[in-house]
Scaffold this motif. Structure first.
Motif: not given
Ligand SMILES: NC(=O)c1ccc[n+]([C@@H]2O[C@H](COP(=O)([O-])OP(=O)(O)OC[C@H]3O[C@@H](n4cnc5c(N)ncnc54)[C@H](OP(=O)(O)O)[C@@H]3O)[C@@H](O)[C@H]2O)c1
Length: 305
Positions: A171-180
């Motif tokens: 992922i390269h953006r903060d909004p994807g962190h939860e899913q990651m």
């Protein structure tokens, strides 16, 4: 300048840059490495990103410059090259240059699956092996976690077939962190690739500690915030205190900040320029900022407004 002159000039420039690094040349020191928890193998901390930079039609000039980038990486003990079928011609260009320079055995290849759909993903991964001209990549990642439910089982099968050694997600953006973080807890992953730099520090709050707890290697992308950090520091002198950790350029400042985080295994700055590659590689040598220096680095960048 003829093509031959230019080629000689580029080769000499890289040699001169490497020599001018003097005290931290390959003869006298080794680049810092960190262990990949899943295998214990040591990975040099500075690698190479190839988004846009390697998506070219390989004119003679580009062939020379990109070849020098790869040679500089290997000359200073680097191994990691990150790419993706999403990056246009990048995989094919890397495959061609690596074959020509006979560097395949010295590189750690990380690529990705980007297409939607199970069979499309499988075909794309086999296409990557063909374009890179290798029977096996070291790491296959699900690009931006797209269609991960379909692709992770396919990558596991690819591993059983000996066509990848390790499995990851990016992922390269903060909004994807939860899913990651959800996938880190539930899937058996060797690597994550995540955005972390002096302007985007959120990964340090939860993802990086979680990776440490779970024994997942961390590859950091967009270490320069896509050159935004260079724009921010343009015309500003490097503070003298950075010599305490052998920092000689802004690029090294940004990269040493990233790789000195204990959870970070490696970083993949992108460049198409040999002298930038050498500059970036030097960040992997010498001292590293300690916890106090890391806070000072953050405060300095925050103070620029
Ligand atoms: N979702 C994903 O999986 C994902 C998303 C984004 C990125 N990535 C990976 O991460 C890699 C890095 O991210 P990025 O390419 O977006 O951006 P980046 O590495 O943060 O920044 C690249 C920019 O920095 C410049 N640069 C590099 N070294 C320099 C130096 N020593 N001095 C001055 N300028 C320098 C480059 O220009 P020059 O070419 O002129 O050096 C380029 O403009 C990508 O290439 C890709 O492999 C993955």
């Amino acid at each position: 300048m003829t093509f031959f002159d230019r080629r000689q000039f580029m080769a000499l420039s890289v040699a001169a840059l490497l020599a001018s690094a003097g005290k931290i040349s390959a003869q006298t020191a080794r680049m810092l490495t960190k262990a990949i928890p899943a295998t214990g193998e040591q990975l040099p901390v500075i690698g190479l990103g190839t988004l846009e930079a390697f998506d070219v039609s390989l004119t003679a000039e580009e062939r020379t410059a990109l070849g020098e980038v790869l040679k500089a990486l290997v000359a200073q003990g680097g191994t990691l090259v990150d790419t993706s079928p999403r990056y246009g011609e990048a995989e094919a260009v890397i495959g061609e240059l690596v074959a020509e320079l006979n560097l395949a055995d010295q590189l750690f290849f990380a690529t990705k699956v980007f297409s939607m759909g199970e069979q499309e993903g499988v075909d794309e991964m086999h296409g990557s092996l063909n374009r890179l001209r290798v029977p096996q990549v070291d790491l296959m990642q699900v690009h931006s976690m797209r269609d991960w439910e379909l692709h992770l089982p396919s990558i596991r099968k690819l591993r059983e077939e000996g066509k990848t050694r390790l499995i990851g997600i990016t992922i390269h953006r903060d909004p994807g962190h939860e899913q990651m973080m959800d996938l880190m807890r539930t899937e058996d992953l060797d690597f994550i690739q995540v955005n972390y730099n002096l302007l985007e520090r959120n990964a340090a709050n939860q993802i990086l500690p979680l990776a440490q707890d779970l024994g997942i290697a961390v590859m950091v992308n967009v270490p320069f915030a896509k050159a935004e950090l260079f724009n921010k520091t343009s015309g500003i002198a490097l503070p003298e205190w950075t010599s305490e950790f052998d920092c000689e350029s802004w690029a090294q400042f940004f990269l040493k900040y990233v790789v000195s985080h204990p959870a970070v295994t490696s970083v993949i700055p992108r460049t198409s320029k040999p002298h930038h590659m050498v500059d970036n590689l030097m960040a992997g040598f010498g001292g590293m900022p300690d916890a106090a220096a890391r806070i000072r680095m953050e405060q300095f960048i925050d103070g620029l407004g």
